[in-house]
Design a protein around this motif. Sequence first.
Motif, PDB file in Angstrom:
ATOM      1  N   PHE A  42       5.475  -1.542 -11.591  1.00 35.03           N
ATOM      2  CA  PHE A  42       4.079  -2.193 -11.364  1.00 35.03           C
ATOM      3  C   PHE A  42       3.017  -1.992 -12.253  1.00 35.03           C
ATOM      4  CE2 PHE A  42       6.284  -1.707  -7.300  1.00 35.03           C
ATOM      5  CZ  PHE A  42       6.711  -3.082  -7.053  1.00 35.03           C
ATOM      6  N   PRO A  63       5.367   7.740  -7.456  1.00 33.44           N
ATOM      7  CA  PRO A  63       4.301   6.841  -8.350  1.00 33.44           C
ATOM      8  C   PRO A  63       4.647   6.854  -9.526  1.00 33.44           C
ATOM      9  CG  PRO A  63       3.165   8.469  -6.748  1.00 33.44           C
ATOM     10  CD  PRO A  63       4.592   8.885  -6.654  1.00 33.44           C
ATOM     11  N   SER A 108       0.894   9.449  12.108  1.00 30.40           N
ATOM     12  CA  SER A 108       1.056  10.387  10.841  1.00 30.40           C
ATOM     13  C   SER A 108       1.809   9.703   9.870  1.00 30.40           C
ATOM     14  CB  SER A 108       1.330  11.764  11.124  1.00 30.40           C
ATOM     15  OG  SER A 108       1.979  12.084   9.927  1.00 30.40           O
ATOM     16  N   VAL A 109       1.353   9.150   8.834  1.00 30.51           N
ATOM     17  CA  VAL A 109       2.232   8.601   7.816  1.00 30.51           C
ATOM     18  C   VAL A 109       1.909   9.250   6.521  1.00 30.51           C
ATOM     19  CG1 VAL A 109       2.427   6.420   6.475  1.00 30.51           C
ATOM     20  CG2 VAL A 109       1.672   6.446   8.961  1.00 30.51           C
ATOM     21  N   LYS A 110       3.131   9.680   5.808  1.00 34.59           N
ATOM     22  CA  LYS A 110       3.309  10.258   4.674  1.00 34.59           C
ATOM     23  C   LYS A 110       4.221   9.488   3.799  1.00 34.59           C
ATOM     24  CE  LYS A 110       1.480  14.791   6.548  1.00 34.59           C
ATOM     25  NZ  LYS A 110       0.162  14.235   6.377  1.00 34.59           N
ATOM     26  N   ASP A 111       3.931   9.771   2.277  1.00 28.04           N
ATOM     27  CA  ASP A 111       4.673   9.452   1.253  1.00 28.04           C
ATOM     28  C   ASP A 111       5.687   7.975   1.705  1.00 28.04           C
ATOM     29  OD1 ASP A 111       6.342   9.778  -0.938  1.00 28.04           O
ATOM     30  OD2 ASP A 111       7.734  10.985  -0.055  1.00 28.04           O
ATOM     31  N   SER A 112       4.901   7.093   1.852  1.00 28.01           N
ATOM     32  CA  SER A 112       5.535   5.790   2.325  1.00 28.01           C
ATOM     33  C   SER A 112       4.984   4.606   1.757  1.00 28.01           C
ATOM     34  CB  SER A 112       5.544   5.662   4.061  1.00 28.01           C
ATOM     35  OG  SER A 112       6.223   6.872   4.449  1.00 28.01           O
ATOM     36  N   MET A 113       5.664   3.356   1.713  1.00 23.15           N
ATOM     37  CA  MET A 113       5.113   2.243   1.515  1.00 23.15           C
ATOM     38  C   MET A 113       4.791   1.479   2.930  1.00 23.15           C
ATOM     39  SD  MET A 113       6.227   0.536  -2.062  1.00 23.15           S
ATOM     40  CE  MET A 113       6.137   1.768  -3.440  1.00 23.15           C
ATOM     41  N   VAL A 114       3.867   0.883   2.983  1.00 26.06           N
ATOM     42  CA  VAL A 114       3.590  -0.044   4.240  1.00 26.06           C
ATOM     43  C   VAL A 114       3.016  -1.642   3.888  1.00 26.06           C
ATOM     44  CG1 VAL A 114       2.181  -0.087   6.347  1.00 26.06           C
ATOM     45  CG2 VAL A 114       2.763   2.250   5.487  1.00 26.06           C
ATOM     46  N   ALA A 115       3.689  -2.539   4.401  1.00 27.04           N
ATOM     47  CA  ALA A 115       3.275  -3.825   4.170  1.00 27.04           C
ATOM     48  C   ALA A 115       2.177  -4.365   5.103  1.00 27.04           C
ATOM     49  CB  ALA A 115       4.597  -4.814   4.331  1.00 27.04           C
ATOM     50  N   LEU A 133       9.048   5.125  -4.507  1.00 20.82           N
ATOM     51  CA  LEU A 133       8.106   5.923  -3.631  1.00 20.82           C
ATOM     52  C   LEU A 133       7.394   6.992  -4.406  1.00 20.82           C
ATOM     53  CD1 LEU A 133       9.435   6.467  -0.064  1.00 20.82           C
ATOM     54  CD2 LEU A 133       7.854   4.997  -0.586  1.00 20.82           C
ATOM     55  N   ALA A 147      -1.123  12.922   2.214  1.00 28.30           N
ATOM     56  CA  ALA A 147      -2.128  12.209   3.084  1.00 28.30           C
ATOM     57  C   ALA A 147      -2.240  12.391   4.311  1.00 28.30           C
ATOM     58  CB  ALA A 147      -1.919  10.477   2.670  1.00 28.30           C
ATOM     59  N   ARG A 185       7.553  -5.948   0.913  1.00 32.03           N
ATOM     60  CA  ARG A 185       6.644  -7.154   0.627  1.00 32.03           C
ATOM     61  C   ARG A 185       7.374  -7.976  -0.189  1.00 32.03           C
ATOM     62  NH1 ARG A 185       1.753  -9.274  -0.465  1.00 32.03           N
ATOM     63  NH2 ARG A 185       1.012  -9.307  -2.561  1.00 32.03           N
ATOM     64  N   TYR A 186       8.405  -7.662  -0.940  1.00 33.52           N
ATOM     65  CA  TYR A 186       8.895  -8.623  -1.891  1.00 33.52           C
ATOM     66  C   TYR A 186      10.344  -9.251  -1.337  1.00 33.52           C
ATOM     67  CZ  TYR A 186       5.271  -6.580  -4.815  1.00 33.52           C
ATOM     68  OH  TYR A 186       4.258  -6.151  -5.290  1.00 33.52           O
ATOM     69  N   GLN A 216       0.844  -1.238  -0.269  1.00 34.52           N
ATOM     70  CA  GLN A 216       0.102   0.087   0.064  1.00 34.52           C
ATOM     71  C   GLN A 216       0.859   1.189   0.081  1.00 34.52           C
ATOM     72  OE1 GLN A 216      -1.521   0.589   4.109  1.00 34.52           O
ATOM     73  NE2 GLN A 216      -1.227  -1.475   4.135  1.00 34.52           N
ATOM     74  N   PHE A 217       0.304   2.410  -0.468  1.00 34.14           N
ATOM     75  CA  PHE A 217       1.191   3.548  -0.766  1.00 34.14           C
ATOM     76  C   PHE A 217       0.351   4.582  -0.200  1.00 34.14           C
ATOM     77  CE2 PHE A 217       2.394   7.366  -3.049  1.00 34.14           C
ATOM     78  CZ  PHE A 217       3.739   7.516  -2.684  1.00 34.14           C
ATOM     79  N   ILE A 218       0.868   5.319   0.693  1.00 30.25           N
ATOM     80  CA  ILE A 218       0.404   6.588   1.232  1.00 30.25           C
ATOM     81  C   ILE A 218       0.963   7.717   0.897  1.00 30.25           C
ATOM     82  CG2 ILE A 218      -0.223   7.466   3.590  1.00 30.25           C
ATOM     83  CD1 ILE A 218      -1.212   4.788   3.344  1.00 30.25           C
ATOM     84  N   GLY A 219       0.399   8.612   0.197  1.00 25.84           N
ATOM     85  CA  GLY A 219       1.063   9.723  -0.691  1.00 25.84           C
ATOM     86  C   GLY A 219       1.700  10.949   0.217  1.00 25.84           C
ATOM     87  N   PRO A 220       2.117  11.701  -0.387  1.00 20.20           N
ATOM     88  CA  PRO A 220       2.810  12.614   0.252  1.00 20.20           C
ATOM     89  C   PRO A 220       2.002  13.732   1.105  1.00 20.20           C
ATOM     90  CG  PRO A 220       3.354  12.931  -1.869  1.00 20.20           C
ATOM     91  CD  PRO A 220       2.592  11.920  -1.619  1.00 20.20           C
ATOM     92  N   VAL A 224      -3.662   9.821   7.549  1.00 21.04           N
ATOM     93  CA  VAL A 224      -4.203   8.617   7.978  1.00 21.04           C
ATOM     94  C   VAL A 224      -4.334   8.427   9.395  1.00 21.04           C
ATOM     95  CG1 VAL A 224      -3.880   6.033   7.537  1.00 21.04           C
ATOM     96  CG2 VAL A 224      -3.073   7.640   5.889  1.00 21.04           C
ATOM     97  N   LYS A 225      -5.586   8.222   9.801  1.00 17.44           N
ATOM     98  CA  LYS A 225      -5.798   8.091  11.215  1.00 17.44           C
ATOM     99  C   LYS A 225      -6.814   6.998  11.438  1.00 17.44           C
ATOM    100  CE  LYS A 225      -4.349  12.458  12.326  1.00 17.44           C
ATOM    101  NZ  LYS A 225      -3.020  12.543  12.657  1.00 17.44           N
ATOM    102  N   LEU A 263      10.851  -3.385  -0.847  1.00 22.03           N
ATOM    103  CA  LEU A 263       9.514  -2.812  -0.631  1.00 22.03           C
ATOM    104  C   LEU A 263       8.602  -3.091   0.293  1.00 22.03           C
ATOM    105  CD1 LEU A 263       9.001  -1.856  -4.299  1.00 22.03           C
ATOM    106  CD2 LEU A 263      10.071  -0.590  -2.600  1.00 22.03           C
TER     107      LEU A 263
END
Lengths: 379, 373
Positions: free
Chosen positions: B267, B260, B290-297, B258, A293, B33-34, A287-291, A295-296, B31
Motif C-alpha cells: 500500500f 506495517p 480490546s483490539v490489538k494487531d488487527s485490521m478492521v473494515a 498485519l 494499542a 475490504r478488498y 484501519q490498522f490497530i497496532g500490537p 481502543v475503547k 483484508l
Amino acid sequence: MSIKIAAMILAGGKGTRLQSLTRKTAKPAVSYGGKYRIIDFPLSNCANSGISHVGVLTQYESSELNTYIGSGRNWGINGVDALMSVLTPKQTEEGSSWYRGTADAIYENLDWLDEIDPEYVLILSGDHIYSCTYNEMLNLTEEKDADCTISVCEVPWEEASRFGILETDEEGNILAFKEKPKQPKSNLASMGIYIFKYKSLRSALVADAKDETSDHDFGKNIIPSMLEGGKKLIAYTYKGYWKDVGTIASLHQANMDLLLSGDPTINLMSMTGGQRIYSEDNHATPQFIGPKATVKDCLINQGAKVYGSVDHCVISSDVIVEEGASVANSVLMLGARIEKGAKVVDAMIGPHALVEEGEEVKPEKGTIALVSNKKALGR
Amino acid sequence: MKNVIGLINFHSSPEISPLTDNRPLGSTSFLGRYALCDFALSAFCNAGIDTIGLLVKDHQRSILKHVGSLDSWTRNTKTSQRIIMYNEPGHQNLACNTDLQNIKENDWALYDSNANYIVVAPAHIIASLDLRPILAEHIARHEKITVVGTKVKDASKEFLSENILKADKDGCIYDNYPNPGDEKGPAILSMAIYIINRTVLADMIHRFLPANPSLDLRKLIYQAAEEGQYQCHLHLYEGYARCIDSFDHYMEYSFELLNPEIAEQLFRPDWPIYTKSHDTPPALYGAKSSVKDSMVANGALIEGNVEHSIIGRNVRIAPGANVKNAIIFSSTHIGENALIEDALIDKYSMITRSKKIGGTKENPLYLHQGAIV
C-alpha cells in the motif's frame, strides 16, 4: 413528466463560531463522524427520499464545497433525469450581489426552479445533522393542501427563546411564528426545514424581493408574511435526533453522540438499506490497530492507524496515533497526527494538524481545545 | 493509454477449496475490504488503461456483484470501454472453458480494435505493479510477447500454481514450465502477466487453437516459444508480489500484511488500490473492547476482544467474545463469550454464545458461508 418535488439546500453560511475549522471551509463541508461532511446528511436524506432534483446554494468559501458536491455522484443523485446543481451568486442584467438572506438566495435562483417547475419545493439547511426521509412530511402537505409545512421539534421550555417558535392549533395549523420570543407561548421550534407549494413560494419570494425593508429571511419575513396573507401553514412534528452544530463544543458533542456510549437516537450502524448516509470514498486501506494499542469506545474510519491509546474518540481517515500517545474524549480529523508520548484530552484536532512528540493538549475543565495547525501535511 | 487493452484473467486462478467452492478466487475477500481482483484492476486504472475486459470463467454473479459496471476502477466513464467477457459455449464443454476460447469467443479484442497491445493480468496475484515502464520497455525493444516474472526465495514454497521461467542475459526466455513444487531454492516465477501484441495473439490463436481446443494462454506462450514461432521476453518485477495458490497461503499472506513494514510495500501512497464502495459507517468499538494487531473494515461493531485478526465489513463481535489469529468475512456475527482461534469464518455466519471453535496455527479451521454454530 411533471416533477413532484425539488430540494434547495442552503449551504452558504460561514459558521463563525466554529473558529479556524471554517476559516477556509464552509460549515456544511466541515468533517464529522470520522468519515462524513455535515452536508452528507441532508443530501443523503434527499437521496433516500427519492428526490432527484437538488440545488445546493453556496457562497462562503465555496470552492471546496462545490468541488465536493460535484455531479452528485457520492449520493447517487446522478441517475436518469436527476439534476444536482451548485448554485452560487451570479451576475445578471440587473447587476450582481451576494445572497442577501435565505429567501433572497432562493429568489435569485427562481429561474432554476422554473426550469424544473416542481409541484413542491423542499428548503433545507446544509449544516444540520439528522437522518430521515421527507416523504411523510410531503404526504401531510398534500393531504392538508397546505401552502407550506414547517418541520418542528419540541425543545425544552427554558431554551425556547433561542429558537424560532411556532404556535399551532389542535390540528397543527400554524397560528403565529416568532423568532426568538422573550416569552414563548409554545416549545415547538422550527428546524429550518420547509416544504412549500412552489406557486405559493414563488409569489411570496417575488413580493419579498420588492420590499426594501425586508431582511429576505424565511423565518423573519417569508413565513410571517404568508401567515398575514391568510395562507395555510401547518406544522410537522419531527421526532428523532436533530442537531444544528454551531460551536466547537456542540460539534464535539455531536461527534461523541455517535459512539456506542453516546446518544441512542443516532446510531450509524442501524442506518442500513435506504437509510444509509453516503459520502465520498477515499480509497484508504483498512484501519490498522497496532500490537500495543488500546481502543475503547471509539468510532474509527478506514485508513486510520492506531498504535497508541485512544478512549472515547472519533477518528478519521489517514490519522496516525503513534505508540505511547494517548488521546481521550477527542475528535481527530482527516490526516491528524499524534506523535509518540503526546497526551490529548477534550480536544478537536483539525484536518492535518500535528500534536508533537511529548506535547500535551488539555483545555480548561469544561471546554474543548481546538488544534488546527496543518503541520502534519507532508510528514 | 489508448492503444492498450487490459484483460483480467479469472481463468488462470487456481481453485482453492473450500474457499472457492462458490466464488472465483478473484472475487474472494481480502483484508476485510478488498476483493483479490482489485489489485489487478487498480494496476490497470493507475496505468491509465481504459479499455478493460474481464475474462470470466464461472461464478459470474460473484464477480458482477463486486465489479458492477467497473466504475470504481475507471477514470472516465464515457471514454472508457468495460466489457465482461464470458464464454457461453465453454459451459457445454468444460474442457474448453479456457481463457483463449473466451478471447476467441469475444474476438472484438483481437479484430475489432485499434489497440496495439493486449495486457493480461491474473486476478489472484497481489502486487502494486506499475505497467507503464513494462509496456515502454516492451515497445522500445520491439518485443512481441513480454512475460512479467518475479524472483522468489524458494520455488518449492511460493507461486506453486505458476510457471518457472528461465531467461538468458538478454531477457529472452528459453525455458518455461509449471512449477513442480520440488525445486528448492531461488527461481524466477511467472506472475502470469503477459503483454502481447494484438496481431501476434490473433495469429497464435488462429494457428494453434483449432488443433488443440483446450489450450490455454499459459501453454500457448510456452508452445509458441518452443516451436520457435515467437520469442518471449522476461521483465523482472522487483516489488512485493504474492501468489494466492493455496488456502494456507491465503491465510499466511493475509496475516503477513498485519506487519506495517510489509503492508507499506503493497500500500504505497502513490499507488491507490480501488475497490467497490459500500457506504458503510466507520467501525465502532465498545467501551470494554480490546483490539490489538488487527485490521478492521468499516461497518464492523466490536465489543469483544480481537487479537492478530482481520475483521470484515459489518461483522459484529459481541461483549466477552474472543477472536484470535482469525479472519472473519463480512456480515458474520460472533456471539457473547464465544471463542474463535486460528480460523477463517466465511460470510453471513453466526457463532452463537459461548461456542468455542478453531483449528491450529498449522491447520486453521474453515467455516463455510452462512454457517450457524
